[in-house]
Design an enzyme around this catalytic site. Structure first.
Site, PDB file in Angstrom:
ATOM      1  N   GLY A  41       6.995  -3.190   2.030  1.00  0.00           N
ATOM      2  CA  GLY A  41       7.164  -4.517   1.735  1.00  0.00           C
ATOM      3  C   GLY A  41       5.578  -5.031   1.925  1.00  0.00           C
ATOM      4  CG  ASN A  42       3.853  -7.750   0.320  1.00  0.00           C
ATOM      5  OD1 ASN A  42       3.684  -8.854   0.665  1.00  0.00           O
ATOM      6  ND2 ASN A  42       4.550  -7.465  -0.959  1.00  0.00           N
ATOM      7  CG  HIS A  43       0.549  -7.122   5.677  1.00  0.00           C
ATOM      8  ND1 HIS A  43       1.165  -6.927   6.783  1.00  0.00           N
ATOM      9  CD2 HIS A  43      -0.355  -6.520   5.302  1.00  0.00           C
ATOM     10  CE1 HIS A  43       0.708  -5.792   7.368  1.00  0.00           C
ATOM     11  NE2 HIS A  43      -0.462  -5.307   6.395  1.00  0.00           N
ATOM     12  CB  ALA A  92       2.856 -10.641  -2.327  1.00  0.00           C
TER      13      ALA A  92
END
Ligand code: C5P
Length: 400
Positions: A208-210, A276
């Site tokens: 995943g990402n932030h 994102a």
């Protein structure tokens, strides 16, 4: 400017109620129709005769008239209004509004109104700064109310600080701005993507990402507040949106987001792709939890579909497409390349080189780049203000 606009003013028992006759005069001068509803304690500070004379309408304070037995319908009053402004709002009424208490007529009107509600709190500095009051205001904001933040200055108690109700002239300005914007995107369909995507490695792990999703949620909310119907396709986020004009479509993976966006895009007039999205996903996610048996583990990743690239290819002349570029280096060049490669009308550039911009911040600093490569830079702002800037820009481009 406010001709024909029906504004219901709710007054509660605060000394700032003395400003309301002036406010009514100013609103009437602008052409608004005014009705007043008050709590009984409001009359300690301003008389019903003053209010009814200036507004040109009887003032409602109870559900029935004790002398005649006539019933005052709170539902009718709630439905009559285009805007319900409660000013001043005491700490007591804020707490009741927050939890849905309905033990006076004003509160029953609030619960049954369908129009936007503006709240202008007024109280002593310590009451205003108390965590209970702040929490109440936060929740009321989440319920969709617009808060007119009190200003700082001398208070009736003799103390100095935050808690003064905003001046009538400023409130009139805010009301005018509200009506001007409210129907700007009426009948327009907007598609927004927000948040990260989670790409499963096995049943318990993911890539995943932030991204928190806040920027996309603020954009969705801001469009809806200006009358647009919004489809918000959101990856896994800890955010909620409660707006009658926003439909949230929760997804988890890039593939799910692609599928949802592909279905919804054809009906959209404007699409803002804020998510994102993962660029790569594990080729063969394990169906069982991967055990720690080897010294190293290699994951084979395959590219996800670029959603924005795909809809850029199928978009028609009547659709306006906005992408985001979060860059760490050569920001402008990368953003320009994306703008053209993905066939966008506008790209919103933010770079991690700028303090307070990008992921996990309440703030962002963006540069908007149009198709003809002209650009507009903005300073660091909270994300709701950034959303307003982006939408103002889109409105301007679509009107020329
Ligand atoms: O190429 P890059 O991923 O940096 O482009 C960012 C823009 O493309 C963002 O607007 C993002 O929402 C969109 N995007 C997408 N699908 C992907 C990757 C990015 O829609 N798979």
């Amino acid at each position: 400017m406010l001709k024909g606009k029906k504004i219901l003013i709710g007054i509660t028992g605060s000394i700032a109620a003395y400003k309301i006759p002036v406010l009514i005069r100013l609103l009437k001068k602008e052409g608004a129709e005014i009705k007043v509803v008050a709590t009984p304690s409001a009359f300690e500070f301003v008389t019903p005769l003053t209010l009814s004379t200036l507004s040109g309408n009887p003032v409602s304070v109870e559900s029935h008239d004790k002398l005649t037995g006539n019933w005052n319908s709170h539902i009718e009053l709630g439905l009559w209004a285009d805007l319900f402004l409660i000013a001043p709002v005491t700490a007591n009424t804020l707490a009741k509004l927050r939890s849905g208490v309905a033990d006076n007529y004003l509160l029953t009107v609030y619960l049954s109104t369908r129009c936007k509600v503006m709240l202008a709190p007024a109280m002593d500095v310590d009451m205003y700064l108390h965590p209970a009051t702040h929490e109440n205001i936060e929740v009321l904001q989440k319920h969709g109310n617009l808060i007119i933040a009190p200003t700082s200055g001398e208070l009736a108690s003799g103390l100095c600080g935050e808690g003064r109700m905003e001046e009538p002239e400023v409130i009139v300005g805010l009301i005018k701005a509200f009506f001007k914007q409210r129907n700007q995107f009426f009948g327009v369909k907007v598609l927004v993507t927000a948040g990260p995507t989670y790409e499963p490695i096995d049943p318990v792990r993911f890539i995943g990402n932030h991204s928190s999703g806040l920027m996309g949620f603020e954009i969705a909310k801001a469009f809806a507040n200006r009358g647009a119907h919004v489809d918000l396709v959101a990856g896994p986020v800890n955010l909620k949106i409660n707006h009658p004009l926003v439909d949230v479509h929760p997804v988890t993976t890039a593939a799910e987001m692609f599928e949802k966006v592909s279905i919804l895009f054809s009906a959209a007039n404007i699409a803002v792709m804020c998510a994102a999205v993962a660029d790569y996903t594990p080729e063969n996610p394990s169906v069982t939890k991967i055990k720690k048996t080897k010294d190293d583990l290699n994951l084979s990743l395959v590219q996800t579909q670029d959603i924005l690239f795909h809809i850029g290819k199928v978009k028609t002349e009547n659709q306006y497409l906005v992408g985001f570029a979060l860059e760490t280096d050569n920001a402008f060049q990368h953003a320009l390349k994306k703008l053209h490669n993905k066939n966008l009308d506008l790209i919103v550039l933010n770079t991690l080189e700028d303090q307070g911009a990008g992921f996990r911040h309440q703030t962002n600093k963006v540069t908007l780049i149009d198709r003809n490569e002209s650009f507009t830079e903005f300073k660091l702002k909270i994300k709701s203000e950034v959303a307003a800037d982006i939408i103002d820009h889109i409105a301007k481009k679509l009107s020329t």
